[in-house]
Scaffold this motif. Structure first.
Motif, PDB file in Angstrom:
ATOM      1  N   GLY A   3       0.992  -1.257  -0.015  1.00 48.07           N
ATOM      2  CA  GLY A   3      -0.167   0.050   0.015  1.00 48.07           C
ATOM      3  C   GLY A   3       0.829   1.255  -0.175  1.00 48.07           C
ATOM      4  N   GLU A   4       2.066   1.115   0.524  1.00 42.45           N
ATOM      5  CA  GLU A   4       2.853   2.339   0.526  1.00 42.45           C
ATOM      6  C   GLU A   4       3.934   2.269  -0.665  1.00 42.45           C
ATOM      7  OE1 GLU A   4       3.147   4.829   2.841  1.00 42.45           O
ATOM      8  OE2 GLU A   4       1.354   3.994   3.487  1.00 42.45           O
ATOM      9  N   GLY A   5       3.562   1.566  -1.527  1.00 46.67           N
ATOM     10  CA  GLY A   5       4.490   1.594  -2.861  1.00 46.67           C
ATOM     11  C   GLY A   5       5.398   0.570  -3.285  1.00 46.67           C
ATOM     12  N   GLY A   6       5.605  -0.264  -1.915  1.00 45.44           N
ATOM     13  CA  GLY A   6       6.597  -1.353  -1.973  1.00 45.44           C
ATOM     14  C   GLY A   6       8.065  -1.242  -2.115  1.00 45.44           C
ATOM     15  N   TYR A   7       8.418   0.088  -2.240  1.00 46.60           N
ATOM     16  CA  TYR A   7       9.968   0.526  -2.425  1.00 46.60           C
ATOM     17  C   TYR A   7      10.353   1.545  -1.440  1.00 46.60           C
ATOM     18  CZ  TYR A   7      14.251   1.331  -5.069  1.00 46.60           C
ATOM     19  OH  TYR A   7      15.725   1.307  -5.193  1.00 46.60           O
ATOM     20  N   LYS A   8      11.338   1.463  -0.801  1.00 46.87           N
ATOM     21  CA  LYS A   8      12.015   2.480   0.090  1.00 46.87           C
ATOM     22  C   LYS A   8      11.043   2.850   1.139  1.00 46.87           C
ATOM     23  CE  LYS A   8      16.348   3.593  -2.494  1.00 46.87           C
ATOM     24  NZ  LYS A   8      17.075   4.543  -3.385  1.00 46.87           N
ATOM     25  N   VAL A   9      10.275   2.201   1.820  1.00 48.29           N
ATOM     26  CA  VAL A   9       9.169   2.357   2.608  1.00 48.29           C
ATOM     27  C   VAL A   9      10.031   2.472   3.850  1.00 48.29           C
ATOM     28  CG1 VAL A   9       6.808   2.111   3.661  1.00 48.29           C
ATOM     29  CG2 VAL A   9       7.447   1.349   1.416  1.00 48.29           C
ATOM     30  N   PRO A  10       9.817   3.924   4.837  1.00 53.09           N
ATOM     31  CA  PRO A  10      10.609   3.941   5.815  1.00 53.09           C
ATOM     32  C   PRO A  10       9.754   2.960   6.978  1.00 53.09           C
ATOM     33  CG  PRO A  10       9.928   5.995   5.044  1.00 53.09           C
ATOM     34  CD  PRO A  10       9.212   5.063   4.167  1.00 53.09           C
ATOM     35  N   ALA A  11      10.929   2.348   7.707  1.00 53.62           N
ATOM     36  CA  ALA A  11      10.478   1.105   8.762  1.00 53.62           C
ATOM     37  C   ALA A  11       9.630   1.830   9.669  1.00 53.62           C
ATOM     38  CB  ALA A  11      11.909   0.652   9.072  1.00 53.62           C
ATOM     39  N   GLU A  12      10.010   3.040  10.032  1.00 52.78           N
ATOM     40  CA  GLU A  12       9.162   3.598  11.220  1.00 52.78           C
ATOM     41  C   GLU A  12       7.365   3.975  10.653  1.00 52.78           C
ATOM     42  OE1 GLU A  12      10.736   7.429  12.612  1.00 52.78           O
ATOM     43  OE2 GLU A  12      12.574   6.334  13.295  1.00 52.78           O
ATOM     44  N   ARG A  13       7.627   4.093   9.344  1.00 53.50           N
ATOM     45  CA  ARG A  13       6.217   4.307   8.740  1.00 53.50           C
ATOM     46  C   ARG A  13       5.277   2.946   8.876  1.00 53.50           C
ATOM     47  NH1 ARG A  13       1.520   6.724   8.020  1.00 53.50           N
ATOM     48  NH2 ARG A  13       0.359   6.196   5.917  1.00 53.50           N
ATOM     49  N   PRO A  72      11.442 -25.976   6.992  1.00 52.14           N
ATOM     50  CA  PRO A  72      12.171 -25.375   8.154  1.00 52.14           C
ATOM     51  C   PRO A  72      13.842 -25.541   8.004  1.00 52.14           C
ATOM     52  CG  PRO A  72      10.530 -27.139   8.722  1.00 52.14           C
ATOM     53  CD  PRO A  72      10.485 -27.049   7.174  1.00 52.14           C
ATOM     54  N   ASP A  73      14.498 -26.323   7.207  1.00 49.45           N
ATOM     55  CA  ASP A  73      15.652 -26.510   7.042  1.00 49.45           C
ATOM     56  C   ASP A  73      16.410 -25.629   5.801  1.00 49.45           C
ATOM     57  OD1 ASP A  73      14.734 -28.312   5.194  1.00 49.45           O
ATOM     58  OD2 ASP A  73      16.145 -29.804   5.449  1.00 49.45           O
ATOM     59  N   GLU A  74      15.432 -24.844   5.141  1.00 49.25           N
ATOM     60  CA  GLU A  74      15.752 -24.696   3.820  1.00 49.25           C
ATOM     61  C   GLU A  74      15.929 -22.801   4.082  1.00 49.25           C
ATOM     62  OE1 GLU A  74      13.562 -23.738  -0.427  1.00 49.25           O
ATOM     63  OE2 GLU A  74      12.392 -24.572   0.952  1.00 49.25           O
ATOM     64  N   ALA A  75      17.098 -22.507   3.392  1.00 53.37           N
ATOM     65  CA  ALA A  75      17.422 -20.900   3.447  1.00 53.37           C
ATOM     66  C   ALA A  75      16.430 -20.132   2.500  1.00 53.37           C
ATOM     67  CB  ALA A  75      18.904 -20.581   3.045  1.00 53.37           C
ATOM     68  N   PRO A  76      16.177 -19.127   3.290  1.00 56.06           N
ATOM     69  CA  PRO A  76      15.052 -18.201   2.764  1.00 56.06           C
ATOM     70  C   PRO A  76      15.616 -17.346   1.449  1.00 56.06           C
ATOM     71  CG  PRO A  76      15.788 -17.070   4.727  1.00 56.06           C
ATOM     72  CD  PRO A  76      16.325 -18.388   4.775  1.00 56.06           C
ATOM     73  N   VAL A  77      14.829 -17.012   0.695  1.00 52.11           N
ATOM     74  CA  VAL A  77      15.404 -16.173  -0.533  1.00 52.11           C
ATOM     75  C   VAL A  77      14.743 -14.591  -0.062  1.00 52.11           C
ATOM     76  CG1 VAL A  77      14.759 -15.425  -2.782  1.00 52.11           C
ATOM     77  CG2 VAL A  77      14.660 -17.755  -2.250  1.00 52.11           C
ATOM     78  N   ASN A  78      15.845 -13.685  -0.161  1.00 47.09           N
ATOM     79  CA  ASN A  78      15.785 -12.308   0.300  1.00 47.09           C
ATOM     80  C   ASN A  78      15.173 -11.543  -0.525  1.00 47.09           C
ATOM     81  OD1 ASN A  78      16.127 -10.270   1.909  1.00 47.09           O
ATOM     82  ND2 ASN A  78      18.207  -9.659   1.395  1.00 47.09           N
ATOM     83  N   TRP A  79      13.664 -11.876  -0.616  1.00 43.33           N
ATOM     84  CA  TRP A  79      12.731 -10.858  -1.337  1.00 43.33           C
ATOM     85  C   TRP A  79      12.227  -9.944  -0.746  1.00 43.33           C
ATOM     86  CZ3 TRP A  79       7.567 -10.934  -0.218  1.00 43.33           C
ATOM     87  CH2 TRP A  79       6.883 -11.642   0.796  1.00 43.33           C
ATOM     88  N   ILE A  80      12.754  -9.556   0.468  1.00 41.72           N
ATOM     89  CA  ILE A  80      12.236  -8.216   1.055  1.00 41.72           C
ATOM     90  C   ILE A  80      13.651  -7.693   1.619  1.00 41.72           C
ATOM     91  CG2 ILE A  80      11.135  -7.170   3.092  1.00 41.72           C
ATOM     92  CD1 ILE A  80       9.112  -9.359   2.720  1.00 41.72           C
ATOM     93  N   HIS A  81      14.008  -6.514   1.055  1.00 39.11           N
ATOM     94  CA  HIS A  81      15.262  -5.676   1.696  1.00 39.11           C
ATOM     95  C   HIS A  81      14.919  -4.653   2.603  1.00 39.11           C
ATOM     96  CE1 HIS A  81      17.098  -6.758  -2.641  1.00 39.11           C
ATOM     97  NE2 HIS A  81      16.970  -7.825  -1.765  1.00 39.11           N
ATOM     98  N   VAL A  82      15.930  -4.605   3.553  1.00 37.80           N
ATOM     99  CA  VAL A  82      15.873  -3.640   4.514  1.00 37.80           C
ATOM    100  C   VAL A  82      17.301  -2.753   4.420  1.00 37.80           C
ATOM    101  CG1 VAL A  82      15.706  -3.047   6.962  1.00 37.80           C
ATOM    102  CG2 VAL A  82      14.348  -4.796   6.260  1.00 37.80           C
ATOM    103  N   LYS A  83      17.330  -1.795   4.163  1.00 36.84           N
ATOM    104  CA  LYS A  83      18.449  -0.962   4.153  1.00 36.84           C
ATOM    105  C   LYS A  83      18.392   0.222   4.321  1.00 36.84           C
ATOM    106  CE  LYS A  83      22.388  -0.520   0.308  1.00 36.84           C
ATOM    107  NZ  LYS A  83      22.688  -1.016  -0.988  1.00 36.84           N
ATOM    108  N   HIS A  84      19.346   1.055   5.266  1.00 42.15           N
ATOM    109  CA  HIS A  84      19.331   2.386   5.635  1.00 42.15           C
ATOM    110  C   HIS A  84      17.915   2.786   6.160  1.00 42.15           C
ATOM    111  CE1 HIS A  84      23.179   2.580   3.792  1.00 42.15           C
ATOM    112  NE2 HIS A  84      22.702   2.571   2.718  1.00 42.15           N
ATOM    113  N   GLY A  85      17.238   1.834   6.860  1.00 39.89           N
ATOM    114  CA  GLY A  85      15.908   2.288   7.702  1.00 39.89           C
ATOM    115  C   GLY A  85      14.840   2.108   6.397  1.00 39.89           C
TER     116      GLY A  85
END
Length: 462
Positions: free
Chosen positions: A389-399, A431-444
């Motif tokens: 809903g917030e656009g999916g890209y570079k959404v502030p974590a605080e928001r 349970p024993d599978e490494a997740p794919v990093n399809w959600i990024h958290v960078k610089h807040g």
């Protein structure tokens, strides 16, 4: 026995082992005899013959292209340009250059050698070996049709069912596999099996399995490709030829990746990479780096993927094209576009995560739809909806924290968000599978990975 006689005996014994295409472990004893012969005062053509055999041992027994190339080059230096063996050595140098990723140099030098081979009096066998080297060059440059034409023309020059003829058929099988000609693949494979299996030509049998594995990989049959790769490696081990193991290793890693056995594929590529580059097999080493780049990109590790792409380019001489071994014609282009900053594909069929918001809210990961029981709590679904809903890209974590936990203090809301993000990434994972990093958290800021996600409302997260 005199050094000259010992050297002659060694060459005959080595030629017999090469003709049998097995028992390469016995070459070790003869290697020292060849080295001792080089210390004796033999005529230059005799020394060239010893160096040529040393090059063949280094290539097939050790998989060491650097040593093989040096031996072949030294042998050429000791021959008169008019010596018919000089062109045969040039064909062998061409084979080494192709596997080392020096395709342009090999093309120029092999083309010149092929023109020189048209002079009368040269053996048909030498012309056949030059055609084989040129065909390999065409295959690695992506022109399978031209390679097949060269190999068909070389049939009359090579003795039937000798090592060169069988290698010619294996390269023709490889070309047919790359061209998707299933009937031709079946016919050539059967013809090779009848020639190889009864005679126990183990090293060539390793090559047949390798090429059939490539055909299976191109046809989307990853498990069959893996079985052929393992059979090829087993045959190579029995033959005592390390080159076969190094070649089948790449195919095995590619099949594992297609079977989603990602950790095994990555580990194998990291294990083989130093061997390939250390032995001069730069074409394989570069392709291994590209496969790593693809695995890292699919895991959302774009920076690491770009580093692998840069490393692949650095392994090859400037101006040489990157390889696309065993993959389709668009595979490399898609990978480069993905990592060089081009927009991600907008087709939902190409995405790791597909999200439909127009109408019913539907999320699919690796083609499997998630149901309520899969969400690991309502907050996980709410987080994804809020992010979209917030656009999916570079959404502030605080928001996102404020939207989902308006009554919690800042530290608690941040912790809640961290837990929800962890659960969101693990959706669809065993349970024993490494997740794919399809959600990024960078610089807040939190983002959906553009290269991995497709959202109908965002037209591909662009």
């Amino acid at each position: 026995m005199a050094p000259a006689e010992l050297a002659t005996e060694a060459c005959q014994a080595i030629d017999a082992i090469l003709g049998a295409a097995c028992g390469f472990e016995r070459l070790e004893a003869w290697r020292q005899v060849l080295l001792d012969g080089l210390e004796a005062r033999l005529a230059p053509p005799r020394r060239a013959a010893l160096l040529q055999r040393l090059g063949i041992i280094a290539l097939l027994r050790d998989g060491d292209l650097m040593a093989a190339g040096q031996h072949f080059a030294q042998a050429i230096e000791r021959l008169d340009p008019a010596d018919p063996n000089e062109l045969l050595l040039r064909a062998q140098v061409g084979l080494v250059d192709c596997l080392a990723g020096r395709l342009v140099r090999a093309d120029v030098q092999l083309t010149d050698a092929e023109l020189a081979s048209r002079e009368p009096g040269l053996s048909a066998s030498t012309r056949g070996w030059l055609a084989i080297a040129l065909a390999l060059n065409r295959l690695l440059r992506g022109d399978a049709a031209a390679a097949l034409e060269l190999l068909a023309g070389a049939e009359v020059a090579i003795p039937d069912q000798g090592p060169a003829d069988l290698l010619r058929l294996e390269l023709a099988l490889y070309a047919a596999a790359l061209l998707g000609r299933r009937d031709q693949v079946t016919a050539l494979s059967g013809r090779l099996a009848l020639a190889l299996i009864p005679r126990r030509l183990t090293l060539l049998e390793a090559g047949r399995h390798f090429v059939l594995g490539v055909a299976a990989l191109r046809q989307g049959e990853a498990l069959r490709a893996l079985v052929h790769a393992e059979e090829g490696a087993s045959a190579g081990t029995r033959a005592g030829g390390r080159l076969a193991l190094l070649l089948t290793g790449l195919l095995r890693a590619q099949a594992l990746a297609e079977l989603q056995r990602l950790d095994e594929a990555r580990q194998l590529l990291l294990q083989l990479g130093p061997d390939w580059s250390g032995l001069g097999l730069n074409h394989l080493a570069a392709m291994g780096r590209l496969e790593l780049a693809r695995l890292e990109a699919n895991a959302g590790e774009q920076d690491r993927a770009r580093q692998s792409l840069v490393a692949a380019r650095a392994l090859l001489p400037a101006g040489e094209p990157l390889p696309s071994l065993h993959r389709g014609p668009d595979w490399l282009h898609q990978l480069e576009c993905r990592l060089d900053g081009s927009p991600a594909p907008t087709s939902s069929a190409q995405a790791h995560v597909r999200i439909h918001t127009l109408g019913e809210f539907v999320v699919e990961i690796r083609g499997r739809r998630l149901y309520d029981r899969d969400w690991k709590g309502q907050r996980t679904k709410s987080l994804l909806l809020a992010l979209i809903g917030e656009g999916g890209y570079k959404v502030p974590a605080e928001r996102l924290s404020d939207l989902l936990w308006p009554d919690s203090d800042g530290d608690q809301a941040a912790q809640n968000l961290k837990v929800a993000l962890h659960r969101l990434r693990r959706l669809g994972c065993a349970p024993d599978e490494a997740p794919v990093n399809w959600i990024h958290v960078k610089h807040g800021h939190v983002s959906l990975a553009r290269s991995l996600c497709w959202v109908d409302a965002h037209a591909g997260c662009n």
